[in-house]
Design an enzyme around this catalytic site. Structure first.
Site, PDB file in Angstrom:
ATOM      1  N   LYS A  11      47.074  26.901  13.151  1.00  0.00           N
ATOM      2  CA  LYS A  11      45.910  27.674  12.715  1.00  0.00           C
ATOM      3  C   LYS A  11      44.863  27.697  13.830  1.00  0.00           C
ATOM      4  CE  LYS A  11      43.164  26.776   8.854  1.00  0.00           C
ATOM      5  NZ  LYS A  11      43.077  26.008   7.596  1.00  0.00           N
ATOM      6  N   LYS A  53      51.754  30.131  -5.494  1.00  0.00           N
ATOM      7  CA  LYS A  53      51.932  28.769  -5.994  1.00  0.00           C
ATOM      8  C   LYS A  53      50.595  28.213  -6.498  1.00  0.00           C
ATOM      9  CE  LYS A  53      52.672  24.103  -4.445  1.00  0.00           C
ATOM     10  NZ  LYS A  53      52.895  23.104  -3.458  1.00  0.00           N
ATOM     11  N   LYS A  91      45.393  23.721  -5.548  1.00  0.00           N
ATOM     12  CA  LYS A  91      43.949  23.599  -5.398  1.00  0.00           C
ATOM     13  C   LYS A  91      43.463  24.368  -4.175  1.00  0.00           C
ATOM     14  CE  LYS A  91      42.563  19.560  -4.400  1.00  0.00           C
ATOM     15  NZ  LYS A  91      41.945  19.731  -3.092  1.00  0.00           N
TER      16      LYS A  91
END
Ligand code: TRP
Length: 443
Positions: free
Chosen positions: A123, A207, A210
């Site tokens: 990332k 999915k 959180k």
């Protein structure tokens, strides 16, 4: 020390207290592991991975709250602290000590490849930032801490989602390296992935997680549960138009709670063009039917945190009955020893590396459990036949360790046949092993 005689199957489950438990946690982990914990022949370990939480969460109150919520959730779902070992990771100081031992046998290159760390790295690179931006050493070391959780209690099975399988393989690797260096101390763990409890989709169809902000809280009050279910994303087909079950998050969540017949009924309703509002009502009622009695217990427990604290402290004592003596054994194995006690001739390193034959336990593709007796240089002297369980293999090893030559004869049908010369080499190795063990266990 690996799997000792007639030990039950050890199953270990950890959850990181970094948020409020949601339906995905329930379907994917809590429900299954609590059920499994009452199966005969299973010895379960359940723990709150609060050291792990420190890696992701820097809000102390959130960690405290989440630890309470997850503990209460497990108990509400039927976990029996008398029957299982239920504890908080940070109450077992030996886990951090073991983390260091494992750190010293883990290749840095292995950790470089860990998914969680690599994801952050990729990332950063994609954003043109420093690759290590926002990467703590804690994130990098995450798999080692997890390895210590597992190896500390010599777990055979670790039920996890697919995203965690790599961590179990790393733990296995650490166990192997340690065992190779210092003798057989750790059981090699296996990941257990139950495809029946595959991942639950969240409100947006991805999915439930959180990190996507698409969760439905497990123990939200009824009205809130209904509201959250109402916000599950659907397509724009009107009532009366047939609906697709394929790719429908609503349908998949229903399926995770319903029986085969109930699921069939909803499938037909889809074909017959049930309105989304009605389908959501069906889903709400089905979930609430299962969750309502648990929610009542949960609310009660949440109102009594002192009781949960008490349960966890008792659990910690139970866990430390295992971790304390095991850590003593491991400290000795690596050379952290009482200086006044007998020394290994030639120094600890040489003794560990040169003097000792060893047993290696492993599992083959055929699903059976095997062991080998290796000489000090790592060459195989004996090869076992396949055993149905690690316990049976462990019993044969124990017999060889204790009765040596006599066991070689008695266990002949459990070993691959060898010539007389090899047999006497094996016998000598067992004698050497027994001698080395008595020499080092005197302290
Ligand atoms: N890493 C796991 C998770 O985030 C939690 C965890 C920590 C764990 N230690 C463990 C799970 C040991 C199984 C075994 O879901």
């Amino acid at each position: 020390m690996a799997s000792s005689s007639s030990a039950p199957l050890r199953v270990l489950t950890g959850i990181t207290p970094s948020g409020t438990p949601h339906l995905g946690n329930y379907v994917g982990s809590i429900r299954h592991s609590v059920r499994q914990s009452v199966a005969p022949g299973v010895e379960s370990f359940f723990f709150l991975a609060d050291y792990h939480a420190l890696i992701k969460v820097q809000e102390p109150a959130l960690i405290q709250r989440s630890t309470l919520e997850i503990a209460a959730s497990w108990l509400a779902c039927g976990l029996d602290p008398e029957r299982v070992t239920f504890y908080r990771q940070s109450d077992i100081a030996e886990i951090t000590e073991l983390t260091w031992f494992l750190t010293c046998v883990t290749g840095k290159g292995v950790l470089n490849r860990a998914h969680a760390y690599k994801a952050q790295l990729d990332k950063n690179v994609a954003k043109g930032e420093d690759p290590d931006s926002d990467v703590t050493a804690g994130l990098f070391m995450y798999p080692v801490l997890m390895g210590a959780d597992i190896l500390m209690f010599n777990a055979h099975k670790v039920p996890v989602g697919r995203d965690q399988v790599q961590h179990i393989e790393m733990a296995r690797d650490m166990a192997q390296r340690f065992n190779h260096q210092y003798g057989e101390h750790f059981t090699l763990p296996d990941a257990e992935i139950d495809d029946a409890v595959a991942t639950l989709p969240g409100l947006d169809g991805r999915k439930m997680s959180k990190s996507y902000g698409n969760t439905i809280a497990l123990f939200a009050p009824r009205a809130q549960l209904q509201k959250q279910i109402a916000s599950i994303v659907t397509d724009s087909r009107a009532p009366g138009e047939p609906k697709d079950t394929e790719g429908s998050a609503l349908f998949q969540i229903y399926q995770a709670f319903a029986s085969a017949e109930e699921t069939e009924t909803l499938r037909k309703a889809y074909v017959d063009g049930i309105g989304w509002g009605d389908a959501k009502q069906m889903l709400f009622e089905r979930i609430d039917r299962e969750v309502a009695p648990l929610r009542a217990r949960y609310d009660e427990l949440m109102n009594n945190p002192a009781e949960i604290e008490r349960i966890l402290l008792i659990g910690a004592e139970k866990a430390r009955k295992l971790s304390r003596p095991f850590m003593t054994e491991l400290r000795h194995a690596v050379g952290l020893r009482n200086l006044a006690a007998g020394r290994d001739k030639g120094g600890a390193r040489k003794a560990a590396k040169v003097a000792k034959p060893s047993f290696k336990q492993y599992r083959e593709r055929d699903g059976l459990f095997y062991f080998k007796l290796l000489d000090a240089s790592g060459a195989a002297l004996l090869q076992s036949r396949g055993f149905a369980s690690p316990q049976e293999a462990g019993r044969a090893i124990a017999a060889l360790q204790q009765q040596r030559g006599a066991a070689l004869t008695a266990l002949a049908d459990q070993l691959e046949p060898v010539g007389t010369e090899e047999l006497s080499a094996a016998n000598a190795a067992l004698e050497a092993l027994a001698e080395a063990t008595t020499a080092t266990s005197g302290s």
